[in-house]
Write an enzyme that holds these catalytic residues in place. Structure first.
Site, PDB file in Angstrom:
ATOM      1  N   GLN A   1      11.173   1.678   5.610  1.00  0.00           N
ATOM      2  CA  GLN A   1      10.455   1.565   6.892  1.00  0.00           C
ATOM      3  C   GLN A   1      11.403   1.336   8.072  1.00  0.00           C
ATOM      4  O   GLN A   1      10.969   1.263   9.207  1.00  0.00           O
ATOM      5  CB  GLN A   1       9.395   0.457   6.831  1.00  0.00           C
ATOM      6  CG  GLN A   1       9.931  -0.961   6.746  1.00  0.00           C
ATOM      7  CD  GLN A   1      10.306  -1.363   5.325  1.00  0.00           C
ATOM      8  OE1 GLN A   1      10.443  -0.537   4.437  1.00  0.00           O
ATOM      9  NE2 GLN A   1      10.472  -2.663   5.118  1.00  0.00           N
ATOM     10  N   TYR A   2      12.717   1.210   7.780  1.00  0.00           N
ATOM     11  CA  TYR A   2      13.684   1.080   8.875  1.00  0.00           C
ATOM     12  C   TYR A   2      14.312   2.429   9.239  1.00  0.00           C
ATOM     13  O   TYR A   2      15.211   2.499  10.087  1.00  0.00           O
ATOM     14  CB  TYR A   2      14.766   0.060   8.517  1.00  0.00           C
ATOM     15  CG  TYR A   2      14.224  -1.296   8.101  1.00  0.00           C
ATOM     16  CD1 TYR A   2      13.182  -1.900   8.818  1.00  0.00           C
ATOM     17  CD2 TYR A   2      14.732  -1.973   6.991  1.00  0.00           C
ATOM     18  CE1 TYR A   2      12.672  -3.134   8.424  1.00  0.00           C
ATOM     19  CE2 TYR A   2      14.224  -3.212   6.605  1.00  0.00           C
ATOM     20  CZ  TYR A   2      13.197  -3.780   7.318  1.00  0.00           C
ATOM     21  OH  TYR A   2      12.692  -4.995   6.940  1.00  0.00           O
TER      22      TYR A   2
ATOM     23  N   ARG B   1       2.869   3.752  14.423  1.00  0.00           N
ATOM     24  CA  ARG B   1       3.606   2.503  14.333  1.00  0.00           C
ATOM     25  C   ARG B   1       4.407   2.340  15.623  1.00  0.00           C
ATOM     26  O   ARG B   1       4.736   3.328  16.296  1.00  0.00           O
ATOM     27  CB  ARG B   1       4.573   2.536  13.147  1.00  0.00           C
ATOM     28  CG  ARG B   1       5.254   1.202  12.891  1.00  0.00           C
ATOM     29  CD  ARG B   1       6.307   1.276  11.784  1.00  0.00           C
ATOM     30  NE  ARG B   1       6.922  -0.026  11.579  1.00  0.00           N
ATOM     31  CZ  ARG B   1       8.095  -0.227  10.992  1.00  0.00           C
ATOM     32  NH1 ARG B   1       8.780   0.803  10.524  1.00  0.00           N
ATOM     33  NH2 ARG B   1       8.588  -1.446  10.863  1.00  0.00           N
ATOM     34  N   HIS B   2       4.744   1.095  15.953  1.00  0.00           N
ATOM     35  CA  HIS B   2       5.646   0.867  17.091  1.00  0.00           C
ATOM     36  C   HIS B   2       7.005   1.514  16.815  1.00  0.00           C
ATOM     37  O   HIS B   2       7.331   1.834  15.677  1.00  0.00           O
ATOM     38  CB  HIS B   2       5.799  -0.635  17.348  1.00  0.00           C
ATOM     39  CG  HIS B   2       6.299  -1.378  16.145  1.00  0.00           C
ATOM     40  ND1 HIS B   2       7.615  -1.322  15.740  1.00  0.00           N
ATOM     41  CD2 HIS B   2       5.653  -2.144  15.239  1.00  0.00           C
ATOM     42  CE1 HIS B   2       7.754  -2.036  14.648  1.00  0.00           C
ATOM     43  NE2 HIS B   2       6.584  -2.540  14.306  1.00  0.00           N
TER      44      HIS B   2
ATOM     45  N   THR C   1      13.265  -8.993  12.713  1.00  0.00           N
ATOM     46  CA  THR C   1      12.376 -10.114  13.017  1.00  0.00           C
ATOM     47  C   THR C   1      13.228 -11.364  13.238  1.00  0.00           C
ATOM     48  O   THR C   1      14.399 -11.415  12.839  1.00  0.00           O
ATOM     49  CB  THR C   1      11.405 -10.366  11.847  1.00  0.00           C
ATOM     50  OG1 THR C   1      12.179 -10.573  10.659  1.00  0.00           O
ATOM     51  CG2 THR C   1      10.465  -9.191  11.649  1.00  0.00           C
TER      52      THR C   1
ATOM     53  N   LYS D   1       6.162  -2.212   0.357  1.00  0.00           N
ATOM     54  CA  LYS D   1       4.913  -1.723   0.981  1.00  0.00           C
ATOM     55  C   LYS D   1       3.858  -1.445  -0.085  1.00  0.00           C
ATOM     56  O   LYS D   1       2.686  -1.775   0.078  1.00  0.00           O
ATOM     57  CB  LYS D   1       5.172  -0.442   1.784  1.00  0.00           C
ATOM     58  CG  LYS D   1       6.175  -0.598   2.913  1.00  0.00           C
ATOM     59  CD  LYS D   1       5.736  -1.642   3.899  1.00  0.00           C
ATOM     60  CE  LYS D   1       6.945  -2.297   4.529  1.00  0.00           C
ATOM     61  NZ  LYS D   1       6.654  -3.567   5.200  1.00  0.00           N
TER      62      LYS D   1
ATOM     63  N   HIS E   1       1.121  -1.521  13.033  1.00  0.00           N
ATOM     64  CA  HIS E   1       2.330  -1.915  12.280  1.00  0.00           C
ATOM     65  C   HIS E   1       2.424  -1.149  10.958  1.00  0.00           C
ATOM     66  O   HIS E   1       1.431  -0.611  10.472  1.00  0.00           O
ATOM     67  CB  HIS E   1       2.265  -3.400  11.941  1.00  0.00           C
ATOM     68  CG  HIS E   1       2.225  -4.317  13.109  1.00  0.00           C
ATOM     69  ND1 HIS E   1       3.358  -4.769  13.730  1.00  0.00           N
ATOM     70  CD2 HIS E   1       1.188  -4.873  13.781  1.00  0.00           C
ATOM     71  CE1 HIS E   1       3.031  -5.580  14.724  1.00  0.00           C
ATOM     72  NE2 HIS E   1       1.716  -5.665  14.785  1.00  0.00           N
ATOM     73  N   ASP E   2       3.592  -1.215  10.335  1.00  0.00           N
ATOM     74  CA  ASP E   2       3.797  -0.510   9.050  1.00  0.00           C
ATOM     75  C   ASP E   2       2.867  -1.017   7.948  1.00  0.00           C
ATOM     76  O   ASP E   2       2.272  -0.224   7.218  1.00  0.00           O
ATOM     77  CB  ASP E   2       5.271  -0.593   8.608  1.00  0.00           C
ATOM     78  CG  ASP E   2       5.831  -2.003   8.569  1.00  0.00           C
ATOM     79  OD1 ASP E   2       5.155  -2.951   9.020  1.00  0.00           O
ATOM     80  OD2 ASP E   2       6.964  -2.163   8.068  1.00  0.00           O
TER      81      ASP E   2
END
Ligand SMILES: *[C@@H]1O[C@H](CO)[C@@H](O)[C@H](O)[C@H]1NC(C)=O
Ligand SMILES: *[C@@H]1O[C@H](CO)[C@@H](O)[C@H](O)[C@H]1NC(C)=O
Ligand SMILES: *[C@@H]1O[C@H](CO)[C@@H](O)[C@H](O)[C@H]1NC(C)=O
Ligand SMILES: *[C@@H]1O[C@H](CO)[C@@H](O)[C@H](O)[C@H]1NC(C)=O
Ligand SMILES: *[C@@H]1O[C@H](CO)[C@@H](O)[C@H](O)[C@H]1NC(C)=O
Ligand SMILES: *[C@@H]1O[C@H](CO)[C@@H](O)[C@H](O)[C@H]1NC(C)=O
Ligand SMILES: *[C@@H]1O[C@H](CO)[C@@H](O)[C@H](O)[C@H]1NC(C)=O
Ligand SMILES: *[C@@H]1O[C@H](CO)[C@@H](O)[C@H](O)[C@H]1NC(C)=O
Ligand SMILES: *[C@@H]1O[C@H](CO)[C@@H](O)[C@H](O)[C@H]1NC(C)=O
Ligand SMILES: *[C@@H]1O[C@H](CO)[C@@H](O)[C@H](O)[C@H]1NC(C)=O
Length: 478
Positions: free
Chosen positions: A47-48, A76-77, A83, A306, A366-367
């Site tokens: 997801q990155y 997604r953003h 974080t 995920k 979000h993811d």
């Protein structure tokens, strides 16, 4: 909010040329196909990964003889900083290395004076540009509708998500402006954005509930019960397989480093995060410390997070996406939302906060939430069984499922309806990062299309509120 003149000039230039073309911000990123530098590794960052066009067996262009009647994007953003908790751990890892390693050599030489400067939680400039690009791409893809209509926009409340929604509308509006070179302004811009807070206990279909709060229970069994540990347990099993050789190599090359398993993963995380933090999204020096095969292993590690956190690997994962699925059904069929899971009836019964009968919709999330939504919709629900924890199952062998293929930074799903010549019923199609899903669950044709009725019929899981009733069973006491 204003688009800079330079961006507009770049856009006008870009629109005059055939696709694909790059944005003026990054030599690695393009409006139509996303991030392409070192794709043999950058498409394997889970997801990155920055958004890229996922290979599609079915062509993603609009079928001939059809016109689009409805287009909803779920996005997604864009790329962000780590974080807050991760940024502190990354920084500590770098400080530990620099304090204990006397001699950085070879590919590690850059670490001697690498300075940790990543922030926390916010979009990077590159991440903002990804969303501007996404707005341009959507405008151009659905030009039949977008040239005269504006989207109804909702966003989950976290700052980076709201900003992503704003940047997307910027791109959309800039493309519209460039389309009408006469320069007639779109008077409805800036478009209203319905922002739904992420506070505890809020029924927000773009953000699953977080905590058990006094009298406000949002799927307690999922948020704080045993289901909460499944993903980290699956990841730990896989880390035990693939991390030891990497860790030994780093510790041998960096005498004194003594990196732990977690710190070894952090060293890998620093590749995507430093890449998306550079304003031109240049591949970071961290990336070269690992092999192509190791990036596949890393990507799978993120996929397990995920899958076992919010998808079929978690008993209540898909249920977290039921509310949004029922909202999608309402919009596709122009009927009020019918849901007793996590929708907010106040919001969904108002035409200000949940307009029915529109043709263009845009939602920002979000993811994790998108993973749950895709699962509630029955996407990627094939016959391969649970993903293995000790060997890799690559996306093409996993019904097209991986974190990188579904929820990279600036990920976007398109839900389309179309009317086609010689076809009485409206057809539905779903694309995730440009990959057309086959929709076998509703009898998808060779272009991945189902009739609207067959598509809605296939969503029995969502229409029956998933397993929402099991959110509250178990051992929780207040
Ligand atoms: C660092 O390591 C290199 C290669 O092993 C060696 O040539 C060099 O002398 C070392 N430098 C210091 C300051 O120890
Ligand atoms: C990293 O940690 C050091 C030492 O604790 C601190 O001084 C610095 O501000 C931190 N940097 C960032 C970017 O968080
Ligand atoms: C993205 O949107 C934010 C908030 O509207 C704005 O401050 C920022 O400048 C935008 N980014 C770009 C690259 O235009
Ligand atoms: C539903 O939305 C309304 C309007 O935004 C808000 O005041 C209320 O707190 C929400 N309720 C729940 C349970 O989410
Ligand atoms: C992977 O690990 C999770 C968490 O322990 C477990 O629930 C799941 O059954 C495992 N998957 C397989 C295929 O064994
Ligand atoms: C390496 O770190 C572990 C803790 O993670 C510690 O127990 C061990 O003593 C350390 N080894 C060296 C050589 O510093
Ligand atoms: C990208 O940015 C870095 C610094 O952030 C700079 O060193 C590099 O030259 C830039 N590359 C390009 C192609 O613009
Ligand atoms: C929020 O969801 C709960 C649980 O399904 C439901 O009982 C409640 O009515 C919802 N609140 C609103 C305002 O719709
Ligand atoms: C929204 O609903 C109100 C009250 O039912 C109605 O008066 C108004 O015309 C509606 N607005 C739109 C844009 O549909
Ligand atoms: C996934 O497939 C299984 C087996 O066909 C089915 O029982 C389940 O309801 C499906 N889940 C969803 C969310 O569609």
């Amino acid at each position: 909010m204003a688009i800079t003149l330079a961006a507009l000039a770049g856009l006008a230039f870009a629109l005059a040329r055939p696709a694909p073309y790059g944005s003026d911000q990054s030599p690695c990123d393009t409006i139509y196909h996303g991030y392409q530098c070192q794709d043999e590794i950058s498409h394997y960052w889970g997801q990155y990964s920055p958004y890229f066009s996922v290979p599609s067996d079915i062509p993603d262009k609009l079928p001939q003889g059809c016109s689009i009647t409805f287009a909803q994007i779920l996005s997604r953003h864009g790329a962000r900083d780590p974080t807050a908790s991760k940024t502190a751990q990354y920084n500590a890892t770098i400080h530990k290395l620099q304090a204990n390693v006397k001699n950085f050599t070879g590919p590690y030489a850059f670490l001697a004076d690498y300075e940790y400067t990543l922030g926390a939680d916010q979009l990077t400039v590159f991440g903002q540009q990804e969303l501007i690009n996404s707005g341009i791409k959507y405008y151009n893809r659905y030009e039949q509708l977008t040239s005269h209509l504006t989207p109804f926009v909702r966003s989950s409340g976290e700052a980076r998500v709201v900003e992503s929604a704003q940047n997307w509308t910027q791109g959309f509006q800039a493309a519209k402006f460039a389309d009408r070179r006469s320069g007639r302004a779109d008077t409805s811009y800036p478009y209203p954005i319905v922002v739904i807070p992420e506070t505890d206990g809020e029924n927000n279909t773009l953000n699953h509930g977080w905590y058990y709060v006094f009298l406000l229970i949002v799927c307690n069994a999922f948020e704080s019960g045993p289901d909460d540990n499944i993903a980290s347990d699956a990841q730990a099993q896989w880390a035990a397989v693939f991390i030891p050789p990497i860790r030994s190599r780093l510790n041998a090359a960096l005498p004194g480093a003594n990196l732990t398993v977690a710190e070894t993963v952090y060293m890998m995380d620093l590749c995507p995060f430093n890449t998306v933090a550079s304003s031109n999204s240049t591949i970071s020096a961290f990336c070269a410390l690992f092999t192509k095969e190791e990036w596949h292993q890393y990507s799978y590690y993120e996929t397990l997070n995920k899958y076992y956190g919010f998808s079929y690997g978690n008993p209540l994962g898909p249920t977290q996406g039921v509310g949004y699925s029922n909202e999608l059904i309402a919009r596709l069929t122009s009927r009020p939302v019918d849901d007793e899971s996590s929708t907010n009836h106040t919001l969904d019964s108002s035409n200000v906060t949940f307009a029915l009968g529109r043709r263009l919709y845009a939602d920002f999330s979000h993811d994790n939430d998108m993973t749950a939504i895709f699962s509630a919709l029955g996407l990627y629900n094939g016959t391969t069984g649970l993903l293995p924890n000790t060997t890799i199952l690559e996306a093409p062998q996993a019904n097209g499922y991986s974190a990188a293929w579904t929820v990279p930074f600036a990920a976007r799903a398109y839900f389309e309806k179309m009317e086609c010549f010689g076809q009485r019923e409206e057809l539905v199609r779903v694309m995730v990062n440009d990959r057309v899903l086959p929709l076998t669950q509703c009898g998808g044709d060779h272009l991945g299309r189902c009739t609207l009725d067959a598509f809605v019929d296939s969503l029995g899981f969502a229409r029956g509120d998933g397993d929402w009733d099991q959110c509250f069973v178990g051992n929780h006491t207040s």
